[in-house]
Design a protein around this motif. Sequence first.
Motif, PDB file in Angstrom:
ATOM      1  N   ASP A   1       0.850  -1.184   0.000  1.00 35.19           N
ATOM      2  CA  ASP A   1       0.000   0.000   0.000  1.00 35.19           C
ATOM      3  C   ASP A   1       0.890   1.240   0.000  1.00 35.19           C
ATOM      4  N   VAL A   2       0.549   2.216  -0.815  1.00 33.59           N
ATOM      5  CA  VAL A   2       1.385   3.401  -0.951  1.00 33.59           C
ATOM      6  C   VAL A   2       0.557   4.641  -0.664  1.00 33.59           C
ATOM      7  N   MET A   3       1.200   5.642  -0.100  1.00 33.43           N
ATOM      8  CA  MET A   3       0.576   6.939   0.123  1.00 33.43           C
ATOM      9  C   MET A   3       1.242   7.965  -0.786  1.00 33.43           C
ATOM     10  N   VAL A   4       0.462   8.897  -1.288  1.00 35.95           N
ATOM     11  CA  VAL A   4       0.970   9.910  -2.220  1.00 35.95           C
ATOM     12  C   VAL A   4       0.652  11.294  -1.684  1.00 35.95           C
ATOM     13  N   LEU A   5       1.662  12.154  -1.673  1.00 37.39           N
ATOM     14  CA  LEU A   5       1.508  13.548  -1.268  1.00 37.39           C
ATOM     15  C   LEU A   5       1.863  14.420  -2.464  1.00 37.39           C
ATOM     16  N   GLY A   6       0.953  15.286  -2.857  1.00 34.41           N
ATOM     17  CA  GLY A   6       1.207  16.197  -3.954  1.00 34.41           C
ATOM     18  C   GLY A   6       1.046  17.633  -3.527  1.00 34.41           C
ATOM     19  N   ASN A   7       1.963  18.486  -3.971  1.00 34.60           N
ATOM     20  CA  ASN A   7       1.913  19.915  -3.668  1.00 34.60           C
ATOM     21  C   ASN A   7       1.680  20.692  -4.963  1.00 34.60           C
ATOM     22  N   GLY A   8       0.696  21.588  -4.971  1.00 30.39           N
ATOM     23  CA  GLY A   8       0.439  22.398  -6.142  1.00 30.39           C
ATOM     24  C   GLY A   8       0.116  21.551  -7.354  1.00 30.39           C
ATOM     25  N   TYR A   9       0.851  21.767  -8.435  1.00 25.08           N
ATOM     26  CA  TYR A   9       0.667  20.967  -9.649  1.00 25.08           C
ATOM     27  C   TYR A   9       0.767  19.476  -9.341  1.00 25.08           C
ATOM     28  N   GLY A  10       1.674  19.113  -8.430  1.00 22.25           N
ATOM     29  CA  GLY A  10       1.784  17.712  -8.026  1.00 22.25           C
ATOM     30  C   GLY A  10       0.518  17.199  -7.389  1.00 22.25           C
ATOM     31  N   GLY A  11      -0.224  18.081  -6.697  1.00 22.27           N
ATOM     32  CA  GLY A  11      -1.509  17.699  -6.132  1.00 22.27           C
ATOM     33  C   GLY A  11      -2.544  17.442  -7.204  1.00 22.27           C
ATOM     34  N   PHE A  12      -2.550  18.283  -8.237  1.00 20.31           N
ATOM     35  CA  PHE A  12      -3.470  18.063  -9.357  1.00 20.31           C
ATOM     36  C   PHE A  12      -3.145  16.752 -10.074  1.00 20.31           C
ATOM     37  N   VAL A  13      -1.853  16.479 -10.252  1.00 22.70           N
ATOM     38  CA  VAL A  13      -1.442  15.213 -10.875  1.00 22.70           C
ATOM     39  C   VAL A  13      -1.896  14.034 -10.021  1.00 22.70           C
ATOM     40  N   ALA A  14      -1.688  14.130  -8.710  1.00 18.36           N
ATOM     41  CA  ALA A  14      -2.089  13.047  -7.812  1.00 18.36           C
ATOM     42  C   ALA A  14      -3.595  12.835  -7.830  1.00 18.36           C
ATOM     43  N   LEU A  15      -4.351  13.914  -7.861  1.00 22.11           N
ATOM     44  CA  LEU A  15      -5.805  13.808  -7.892  1.00 22.11           C
ATOM     45  C   LEU A  15      -6.277  13.199  -9.206  1.00 22.11           C
ATOM     46  N   GLN A  16      -5.740  13.661 -10.325  1.00 20.11           N
ATOM     47  CA  GLN A  16      -6.093  13.080 -11.616  1.00 20.11           C
ATOM     48  C   GLN A  16      -5.715  11.605 -11.665  1.00 20.11           C
ATOM     49  N   MET A  17      -4.564  11.260 -11.102  1.00 22.09           N
ATOM     50  CA  MET A  17      -4.116   9.874 -11.049  1.00 22.09           C
ATOM     51  C   MET A  17      -5.083   9.013 -10.247  1.00 22.09           C
ATOM     52  N   ALA A  18      -5.527   9.509  -9.104  1.00 20.70           N
ATOM     53  CA  ALA A  18      -6.452   8.750  -8.254  1.00 20.70           C
ATOM     54  C   ALA A  18      -7.796   8.543  -8.939  1.00 20.70           C
ATOM     55  N   ILE A  19      -8.229   9.516  -9.741  1.00 24.62           N
ATOM     56  CA  ILE A  19      -9.484   9.383 -10.480  1.00 24.62           C
ATOM     57  C   ILE A  19      -9.350   8.341 -11.583  1.00 24.62           C
ATOM     58  N   ARG A  20      -8.245   8.390 -12.300  1.00 20.72           N
ATOM     59  CA  ARG A  20      -8.054   7.499 -13.455  1.00 20.72           C
ATOM     60  C   ARG A  20      -7.602   6.101 -13.052  1.00 20.72           C
ATOM     61  N   HIS A  21      -7.036   5.964 -11.867  1.00 26.48           N
ATOM     62  CA  HIS A  21      -6.507   4.673 -11.418  1.00 26.48           C
ATOM     63  C   HIS A  21      -6.994   4.404  -9.994  1.00 26.48           C
ATOM     64  N   PRO A  22      -8.260   4.032  -9.841  1.00 28.14           N
ATOM     65  CA  PRO A  22      -8.805   3.796  -8.495  1.00 28.14           C
ATOM     66  C   PRO A  22      -7.963   2.788  -7.711  1.00 28.14           C
TER      67      PRO A  22
END
Length: 265
Positions: A84-105
């Motif tokens: 299990d992995v945790m992801v922290l995104g800041n700014g643009y990295g947060g948008f990337v992480a959010l888009q990633m979580a949507i596209r890859h549940p």
Amino acid sequence: MNQFFADGTVNAEVFGDGPPLVLFHSLLSDRTSFDRIVPPLAKNFRVIVPELPGFGSSQAVDGDLPAVADRMAACVREAAAGQDVMVLGNGYGGFVALQMAIRHPGIAARLVLADCGAAFSEPGREAFRNMATAARGKGLAAITPVAMRRLFAPEYQEAHPDLMREREAAFLRTDVDVFHAACMALAGLDLRAELAKVTVPVLVMVGDQDEATPPPMSEELNALLPDARLHVLKGCAHVPQLQAPDAFLEAIDEFLLGAAATRAA
């Protein structure tokens, strides 16, 4: 330790040992923006700090934010090595992480989204379009003062000249084409209708002085995500992990360490 992931396309530094934690940097900075929080995080986690596609030694992608998110999903899967992995995104990295979580549940067990959101206001969109145009027409040096203002309040900049020189140098190393594409992607972004797909726990964080992604964006994100909590960092702007690393770590510790303890049990 330096490693490449996602078929050798994503360059990352890896620190420590323990549950995997991946950090995605902002558009106006680079992965060194996490330098102040990596050492303490590495005491409890295996911390993976990639350069996002098109930054540093990581290869750029063809396409906009979904393509970036897909590339980083491949990086996260490989870096997690079945854990299990945790992801922290800041700014643009947060948008990337959010888009990633949507596209890859299920790609991440938990998310920390610092200073981002699901959609910009029209003035916010226009600001990105203007930066994209100016960067391509005049170069990054022409918009460096604007970029730094989006990272830090003027008073903070005046009080920390050495840090500002460091951040300006990092920004000027950004590839102009990558910057332009990212700005245009953010100008057209609206993920609000898809947030229900992100069912994992999310810690939404924002600096109360953030001009790049103002607090109302994080408040909206927190309200629309199924399982989220909001933490506002007082006196901070767009990169709180640089501006107030101790407060940033205190805010994320319970969220991250509690999840790690639960898994270990």
